[in-house]
Design an enzyme around this catalytic site. Structure first.
Site, PDB file in Angstrom:
ATOM      1  N   GLY A 273       0.930  -0.803   0.227  1.00 17.47           N
ATOM      2  CA  GLY A 273      -0.102   0.417  -0.211  1.00 17.47           C
ATOM      3  C   GLY A 273       1.164   1.262  -0.184  1.00 17.47           C
ATOM      4  N   ARG A 274       1.319   1.902   1.846  1.00 10.77           N
ATOM      5  CA  ARG A 274       2.507   2.880   1.483  1.00 10.77           C
ATOM      6  C   ARG A 274       3.240   2.985   0.601  1.00 10.77           C
ATOM      7  NH1 ARG A 274       2.953   4.374   6.852  1.00 10.77           N
ATOM      8  NH2 ARG A 274       2.559   2.328   7.229  1.00 10.77           N
ATOM      9  N   TYR A 314       0.392   8.345  16.271  1.00 12.85           N
ATOM     10  CA  TYR A 314       1.544   7.796  15.425  1.00 12.85           C
ATOM     11  C   TYR A 314       3.124   8.994  16.369  1.00 12.85           C
ATOM     12  CZ  TYR A 314      -1.802   4.008  12.807  1.00 12.85           C
ATOM     13  OH  TYR A 314      -2.876   4.072  12.200  1.00 12.85           O
ATOM     14  N   CYS A 341     -10.174  20.844  18.769  1.00 12.54           N
ATOM     15  CA  CYS A 341      -9.857  21.183  20.005  1.00 12.54           C
ATOM     16  C   CYS A 341      -9.142  19.661  21.028  1.00 12.54           C
ATOM     17  CB  CYS A 341     -11.644  21.246  20.693  1.00 12.54           C
ATOM     18  SG  CYS A 341     -11.827  22.528  20.160  1.00 12.54           S
ATOM     19  N   GLU A 342      -7.861  19.625  20.541  1.00 12.01           N
ATOM     20  CA  GLU A 342      -7.484  18.083  20.951  1.00 12.01           C
ATOM     21  C   GLU A 342      -6.057  18.788  20.796  1.00 12.01           C
ATOM     22  OE1 GLU A 342      -7.971  14.975  21.261  1.00 12.01           O
ATOM     23  OE2 GLU A 342     -10.170  14.505  20.397  1.00 12.01           O
TER      24      GLU A 342
HETATM   25  N1  LLP Z   1      -2.105  -6.267   3.765  1.00 13.50           N
HETATM   26  C1  LLP Z   1      -2.651  -6.337   5.101  1.00 13.50           C
HETATM   27  C2  LLP Z   1      -2.804  -7.871   5.356  1.00 13.50           C
HETATM   28  C3  LLP Z   1      -2.796  -4.916   5.481  1.00 13.50           C
HETATM   29  O1  LLP Z   1      -3.182  -5.744   6.337  1.00 13.50           O
HETATM   30  C4  LLP Z   1      -2.207  -3.808   5.330  1.00 13.50           C
HETATM   31  C5  LLP Z   1      -1.697  -2.961   5.987  1.00 13.50           C
HETATM   32  C6  LLP Z   1      -1.344  -4.164   4.395  1.00 13.50           C
HETATM   33  C7  LLP Z   1      -1.486  -5.096   3.363  1.00 13.50           C
HETATM   34  C8  LLP Z   1      -0.860  -3.097   3.333  1.00 13.50           C
HETATM   35  O2  LLP Z   1       0.644  -2.766   4.519  1.00 13.50           O
HETATM   36  P1  LLP Z   1       1.249  -0.864   3.438  1.00 13.50           P
HETATM   37  O3  LLP Z   1       2.052  -2.118   2.725  1.00 13.50           O
HETATM   38  O4  LLP Z   1       1.010  -0.214   3.041  1.00 13.50           O
HETATM   39  O5  LLP Z   1       2.913  -1.124   4.730  1.00 13.50           O
HETATM   40  N2  LLP Z   1      -2.363   3.046   9.371  1.00 13.50           N
HETATM   41  C9  LLP Z   1      -1.082   2.780   9.398  1.00 13.50           C
HETATM   42  C10 LLP Z   1      -0.556   1.510   8.815  1.00 13.50           C
HETATM   43  C11 LLP Z   1      -1.832   0.518   9.220  1.00 13.50           C
HETATM   44  C12 LLP Z   1      -1.460  -1.116   8.122  1.00 13.50           C
HETATM   45  C13 LLP Z   1      -2.522  -1.696   8.271  1.00 13.50           C
HETATM   46  N3  LLP Z   1      -2.613  -3.170   7.087  1.00 13.50           N
HETATM   47  C14 LLP Z   1      -0.170   3.883   9.483  1.00 13.50           C
HETATM   48  O6  LLP Z   1      -0.848   5.135   9.216  1.00 13.50           O
HETATM   49  O7  LLP Z   1       0.929   3.382   9.124  1.00 13.50           O
END
Ligand code: LLP
Length: 409
Positions: A273-274, A314, A341-342
């Site tokens: 994702g990221r 985070y 307001c936090e």
């Molecule tokens: N697959 C599964 C089963 C996941 O739970 C996740 C992310 C991904 C793939 C994708 O991961 P990536 O490649 O994006 O690292 N909100 C948090 C990140 C939470 C990730 C949750 N799972 C943040 O902003 O850092």
């Protein structure tokens, strides 16, 4: 490739000067570079070229349908974690046979849609979930292709709030529980175990946890003589937020994945994702007010923690840069904050910064992943607009939410 850069004193995204853009477009908004997304996807694909994995973009990182469409055209699949994300993926034109469904608490309703659509894999995270899938399959007269997510008890060495692969985390099934479940699986006539999956965490900057996970999976599959069509290694590939972070080099890991796929004789799935969308987006915000406190000055922005949660949730670092550079400086420390307001509604502290005035604009960088998708209506604030740039063209891919609709819904 760096789609965000200064040309002279002015910040550009692709070929658009944000200073000019802001004359006609009202802040705050998310704005993304389409070509950066394409570049990131192709780069990832090339690293694993020899394995030719199915790359299922993690929709949770950014689930805008237009962004999913861009990725769909590149051949991506999607990893979804809710019925809503599943419907968005289908709306974006992603073929069901390129969709995997993850998550510890899928509902019967969500599973039913996924089963009816014949998606590639439902990655179950508990025995109870697999039993439910089997029952729905029986009712709908379908044989459902499932995977099992394992919890390999591996420390991803990342922020504890985004670590998912240790025994203390709720995700996946322990190896012991999986082994005992295997004995029962043949009695479930409406599911077929096609895959194993793992995802040990996010924003991982070392190859070691990935390599260890691969080792654990290989040992288990060989030991149990599993005949799988897919092994899904999840996502988690970290990006460089500070400009100084150690970057993740996946080349060595890709060689191990290649060997693994040959030995196990299966198709590999990744769920990044990221690493695909993170550096493709910025959040543009206006300096609403400047207030001098006794210890620092507060730069009060028109974007709040409801629009962008990562720093509050985070303590995440996201560099904040001006839309137009000047050589004059502000005196003393400054803190960028939002209107909510936090006390956690803040985006960063700087010991020194260029001179900013009220009505100037800044960009919060690297917010493409888990920016918009984590935003909320907290304080009854409408969701902000999202814009996609390609070279010198742009289009709104989400309009700012209508405040009256928000109030009356
Ligand atoms: N697959 C599964 C089963 C996941 O739970 C996740 C992310 C991904 C793939 C994708 O991961 P990536 O490649 O994006 O690292 N909100 C948090 C990140 C939470 C990730 C949750 N799972 C943040 O902003 O850092």
């Amino acid at each position: 490739m760096q789609s965000l850069r200064y040309v002279g004193k002015n910040l550009f995204l692709e070929k658009i000067s944000l200073k000019n853009f802001l004359k006609k477009n009202k802040s705050p908004f998310y704005i993304y570079s389409e070509n950066q997304i394409i570049y990131n996807f192709i780069k990832f694909k090339n690293i694993f070229k020899k394995t030719d994995p199915l790359i299922c973009f993690a929709a949770k990182s950014n689930s805008n349908v237009q962004i999913l469409k861009v990725l769909s055209k590149l051949g991506a699949g999607v990893d979804v974690v809710s019925g809503g994300e599943l419907l968005k993926a289908l709306k974006a034109g992603i073929k069901p046979k390129k969709i995997v469904f993850s998550g510890v608490g899928k509902t019967e309703e969500e599973l039913q849609v996924a089963i009816n659509k014949n998606i590639l894999l439902i990655n179950c995270e508990s025995e109870s979930e697999a039993l439910l899938v089997n029952n729905i399959g029986k009712r709908l007269k379908k044989h459902v292709s499932i995977g099992f997510r394992l919890n390999p008890n591996i420390d991803a060495k990342t922020h504890k709030k985004i670590s998912t692969g240790k025994a203390e985390n709720k995700f996946g099934l322990s190896i012991k529980s999986f082994k005992s479940f295997l004995k029962k699986i043949n009695s479930l006539k409406n599911v077929r175990l096609n895959a194993l999956s793992v995802h040990i965490g996010s924003q991982i900057l070392s190859e070691t946890p990935f390599k260890r996970t691969l080792g654990v999976m290989q040992k288990l599959i060989m030991e149990l003589k599993l005949n799988l069509n897919f092994v899904d290694f999840g996502g988690g590939f970290g990006i460089d937020y500070s400009g100084k972070d150690k970057t993740l080099n996946l080349t060595n890991y890709s060689k191990l994945v290649e060997k693994f796929a040959k030995k196990i004789n299966c198709k590999i799935i990744f769920e990044p994702g990221r690493s695909i969308i993170g550096n493709a987006g910025i959040l543009i915000s206006k300096v609403q007010f400047i207030k001098r406190g006794s210890k620092k000055s507060f730069i009060i922005l028109d974007a709040g923690m409801n629009d962008f949660m990562r720093p509050a949730l985070y303590d995440a670092f996201h560099k904040i840069i001006p839309i137009s550079k000047t050589s004059s400086r502000m005196t003393g420390a400054i803190e960028f904050v939002g209107p909510i307001c936090e006390s956690t509604c803040k985006f960063g502290v700087y010991k020194k910064y260029q001179k900013l005035n009220e009505n100037d604009y800044i960009a919060i960088t690297n917010v493409g992943a888990y920016g918009s998708s984590l935003s909320s209506n907290y304080n009854t604030r409408p969701l902000i607009a999202e814009i996609l740039i390609n070279k010198n063209k742009y289009r709104y891919i989400r309009k700012k939410q209508n405040i009256l609709k928000l109030i009356n819904s």
